[in-house]
Design a protein around this motif. Structure first.
Motif, PDB file in Angstrom:
ATOM      1  N   THR A   1     -14.439  39.622  -1.633  1.00 24.37           N
ATOM      2  CA  THR A   1     -14.956  38.292  -1.957  1.00 24.37           C
ATOM      3  C   THR A   1     -14.972  37.478  -0.669  1.00 24.37           C
ATOM      4  OG1 THR A   1     -13.954  38.430  -4.147  1.00 24.37           O
ATOM      5  CG2 THR A   1     -14.654  36.252  -3.411  1.00 24.37           C
ATOM      6  N   VAL A   2     -16.136  36.945  -0.343  1.00 25.77           N
ATOM      7  CA  VAL A   2     -16.278  36.107   0.854  1.00 25.77           C
ATOM      8  C   VAL A   2     -16.456  34.668   0.382  1.00 25.77           C
ATOM      9  CG1 VAL A   2     -17.609  35.676   2.951  1.00 25.77           C
ATOM     10  CG2 VAL A   2     -17.394  38.004   2.054  1.00 25.77           C
ATOM     11  N   MET A   3     -15.557  33.799   0.808  1.00 25.40           N
ATOM     12  CA  MET A   3     -15.537  32.425   0.301  1.00 25.40           C
ATOM     13  C   MET A   3     -15.928  31.420   1.384  1.00 25.40           C
ATOM     14  SD  MET A   3     -11.992  33.042  -1.710  1.00 25.40           S
ATOM     15  CE  MET A   3     -11.482  34.235  -0.472  1.00 25.40           C
ATOM     16  N   PHE A   4     -16.804  30.488   1.013  1.00 20.82           N
ATOM     17  CA  PHE A   4     -17.253  29.433   1.920  1.00 20.82           C
ATOM     18  C   PHE A   4     -16.663  28.103   1.470  1.00 20.82           C
ATOM     19  CE2 PHE A   4     -21.652  31.123   3.538  1.00 20.82           C
ATOM     20  CZ  PHE A   4     -21.032  32.267   3.990  1.00 20.82           C
ATOM     21  N   ASP A   5     -16.148  27.354   2.397  1.00 25.00           N
ATOM     22  CA  ASP A   5     -15.692  25.991   2.120  1.00 25.00           C
ATOM     23  C   ASP A   5     -16.342  25.054   3.143  1.00 25.00           C
ATOM     24  OD1 ASP A   5     -14.426  23.570   1.754  1.00 25.00           O
ATOM     25  OD2 ASP A   5     -12.399  24.313   2.135  1.00 25.00           O
ATOM     26  N   GLY A   6     -17.403  24.372   2.719  1.00 25.93           N
ATOM     27  CA  GLY A   6     -18.049  23.399   3.604  1.00 25.93           C
ATOM     28  C   GLY A   6     -18.702  24.019   4.819  1.00 25.93           C
TER      29      GLY A   6
ATOM     30  N   ASN B   1     -20.776  25.740  -0.204  1.00 24.77           N
ATOM     31  CA  ASN B   1     -19.474  26.121  -0.770  1.00 24.77           C
ATOM     32  C   ASN B   1     -19.700  27.196  -1.829  1.00 24.77           C
ATOM     33  OD1 ASN B   1     -18.038  23.490   0.302  1.00 24.77           O
ATOM     34  ND2 ASN B   1     -19.878  22.836  -0.786  1.00 24.77           N
ATOM     35  N   GLY B   2     -18.707  28.044  -2.034  1.00 25.89           N
ATOM     36  CA  GLY B   2     -18.814  29.060  -3.076  1.00 25.89           C
ATOM     37  C   GLY B   2     -18.439  30.424  -2.559  1.00 25.89           C
ATOM     38  N   GLN B   3     -19.019  31.461  -3.169  1.00 24.27           N
ATOM     39  CA  GLN B   3     -18.579  32.803  -2.784  1.00 24.27           C
ATOM     40  C   GLN B   3     -19.637  33.880  -3.000  1.00 24.27           C
ATOM     41  OE1 GLN B   3     -15.112  33.271  -5.286  1.00 24.27           O
ATOM     42  NE2 GLN B   3     -16.300  34.105  -6.979  1.00 24.27           N
ATOM     43  N   PHE B   4     -19.508  34.926  -2.182  1.00 22.67           N
ATOM     44  CA  PHE B   4     -20.216  36.196  -2.361  1.00 22.67           C
ATOM     45  C   PHE B   4     -19.182  37.200  -2.887  1.00 22.67           C
ATOM     46  CE2 PHE B   4     -24.158  35.781   0.278  1.00 22.67           C
ATOM     47  CZ  PHE B   4     -23.885  34.590   0.919  1.00 22.67           C
ATOM     48  N   VAL B   5     -19.573  38.013  -3.849  1.00 16.42           N
ATOM     49  CA  VAL B   5     -18.721  39.109  -4.309  1.00 16.42           C
ATOM     50  C   VAL B   5     -19.450  40.417  -4.018  1.00 16.42           C
ATOM     51  CG1 VAL B   5     -17.534  40.163  -6.258  1.00 16.42           C
ATOM     52  CG2 VAL B   5     -17.686  37.667  -6.096  1.00 16.42           C
ATOM     53  N   ILE B   6     -18.793  41.296  -3.275  1.00 21.14           N
ATOM     54  CA  ILE B   6     -19.406  42.554  -2.831  1.00 21.14           C
ATOM     55  C   ILE B   6     -18.563  43.691  -3.387  1.00 21.14           C
ATOM     56  CG2 ILE B   6     -20.053  43.906  -0.800  1.00 21.14           C
ATOM     57  CD1 ILE B   6     -20.029  41.092   0.706  1.00 21.14           C
TER      58      ILE B   6
ATOM     59  N   ARG C   1     -20.095  40.929   8.393  1.00 23.14           N
ATOM     60  CA  ARG C   1     -20.503  39.888   9.353  1.00 23.14           C
ATOM     61  C   ARG C   1     -21.203  38.767   8.612  1.00 23.14           C
ATOM     62  NH1 ARG C   1     -23.462  41.745  14.651  1.00 23.14           N
ATOM     63  NH2 ARG C   1     -21.251  42.067  15.175  1.00 23.14           N
ATOM     64  N   ILE C   2     -20.802  37.546   8.874  1.00 22.47           N
ATOM     65  CA  ILE C   2     -21.509  36.373   8.358  1.00 22.47           C
ATOM     66  C   ILE C   2     -22.301  35.814   9.534  1.00 22.47           C
ATOM     67  CG2 ILE C   2     -21.287  34.104   7.295  1.00 22.47           C
ATOM     68  CD1 ILE C   2     -18.323  36.322   7.009  1.00 22.47           C
ATOM     69  N   THR C   3     -23.609  35.724   9.361  1.00 20.75           N
ATOM     70  CA  THR C   3     -24.454  35.277  10.463  1.00 20.75           C
ATOM     71  C   THR C   3     -25.697  34.610   9.883  1.00 20.75           C
ATOM     72  OG1 THR C   3     -25.508  35.991  12.534  1.00 20.75           O
ATOM     73  CG2 THR C   3     -25.612  37.522  10.683  1.00 20.75           C
TER      74      THR C   3
ATOM     75  N   ILE D   1     -14.210  29.885   6.403  1.00 17.85           N
ATOM     76  CA  ILE D   1     -14.599  31.084   5.665  1.00 17.85           C
ATOM     77  C   ILE D   1     -13.355  31.951   5.512  1.00 17.85           C
ATOM     78  CG2 ILE D   1     -16.024  33.173   5.688  1.00 17.85           C
ATOM     79  CD1 ILE D   1     -18.080  31.653   7.371  1.00 17.85           C
ATOM     80  N   ASN D   2     -13.191  32.503   4.331  1.00 17.65           N
ATOM     81  CA  ASN D   2     -12.082  33.426   4.129  1.00 17.65           C
ATOM     82  C   ASN D   2     -12.579  34.594   3.292  1.00 17.65           C
ATOM     83  OD1 ASN D   2      -9.572  34.530   4.311  1.00 17.65           O
ATOM     84  ND2 ASN D   2      -8.497  32.894   3.247  1.00 17.65           N
ATOM     85  N   ILE D   3     -11.814  35.667   3.324  1.00 21.64           N
ATOM     86  CA  ILE D   3     -12.146  36.797   2.461  1.00 21.64           C
ATOM     87  C   ILE D   3     -10.903  37.221   1.677  1.00 21.64           C
ATOM     88  CG2 ILE D   3     -13.874  37.636   4.099  1.00 21.64           C
ATOM     89  CD1 ILE D   3     -12.116  40.125   4.484  1.00 21.64           C
TER      90      ILE D   3
END
Lengths: 207, 64
Positions: free
Chosen positions: A83-88, A142-147, A186-188, A201-203
């Motif tokens: 899970t890749v999480m975005f905050d702002g 904000n939110g998340q990707f789930v892989i 990679r987040i790009t 960003i956190n995972i």
């Protein structure tokens, strides 16, 4: 005998104790020591073996305030979901933020199959798990990707993101087959030149 | 250009300058057109509202 006591060579002891009403059980130990972090499991007939534990590991949040990409490396081979999480999260441009997967040979930039949308016209993607068809300037996301592992180095993705500077949601899903075992993400951005300028960003990974 | 690299096992963070090959690859990518900010009407439509419905919601009288 209800207990077996092994005395330490210097002091103390380790003791195995049978329950008061013990039944007739035989536990057979594994033939090896297993590997780090493995646990003993039973086959239901008393034969014990070492198996990987289901673990959920929280990463350390990374400030997404610089750089054109942010890599999380060293992801263990046992992992089945990330899970890749975005905050702002924000960038200094309008290029779409995306996530790419990689192996020990590097990050792969082709072979992604999926669609992403934001309430307007959705868009196919192919060069990464794309967050949105568009990425307006000054977007704060904000939110998340789930892989999730599909098996055989194939990974499925879904994401749900929301902007906090304006009314917009971003969503989508897709799939990617890697050439080997995943060990990095990679987040790009699509253009690769826009720079992250806000957020964290956190995972979290599990398997 | 730089990349932030984080090892999830050790927690070590590094800032790595991109190689000339990486920079050349990035510069060779087609640059997409900037996406304009949605208009107020588009934002309303995304919320499932029409302009007249918004007027009604806010108690505004509209002169034809």
């Amino acid at each position: 005998m209800s207990k077996l006591r092994l005395t330490g060579s210097t002091s103390g002891f380790t003791e195995l104790t049978a329950p008061a009403v013990a039944g007739s059980n035989t536990l057979t130990l594994p033939t090896s020591n297993g590997t780090a972090d493995q646990a003993l499991i039973t086959n239901g007939s008393g034969t014990l073996s070492f198996a990987n534990r289901v673990q959920m590991v929280q990463g350390t949040a990374v400030a997404s305030t610089s750089g054109t990409s942010i890599d999380f490396t060293g992801i263990p081979s046992y992992v089945k979901r990330i899970t890749v999480m975005f905050d702002g999260v924000s960038t200094n441009g309008t290029s779409i933020v995306l996530i790419r997967l990689g192996t020990s040979s590097g990050v792969e930039a082709t072979g992604y199959k999926g669609t992403t949308g934001d309430g307007g016209t959705p868009d196919l993607y192919s060069t990464g798990f794309s967050s949105s068809p568009g990425f307006p300037a000054a977007s704060i996301v904000n939110g998340q990707f789930v892989i999730s592992s599909f098996g055989s180095n194939t990974w499925a993705e879904s994401h749900l993101l929301g902007r906090s500077d304006s009314v917009q949601i971003m969503f989508g899903g897709g799939i990617k087959t890697l050439s080997g075992t995943l060990d990095r993400i990679r987040i790009t951005t699509v253009n690769g030149t826009d720079t992250f300028d806000a957020g964290t960003i956190n995972i979290m990974y599990e398997g | 250009m730089e990349r932030i690299e984080v090892n999830v096992i050790t927690g070590e963070q590094k800032i790595i300058s991109l190689t000339t090959e990486e920079i050349a690859e990035i510069r060779s990518r087609p640059q997409p057109e900037p996406v304009p900010e949605p208009t107020a009407e588009e934002k309303l439509a995304a919320a499932g509202l029409t302009v007249s419905e918004l007027h009604q919601l806010l108690g505004l009288e509209v002169t034809p």
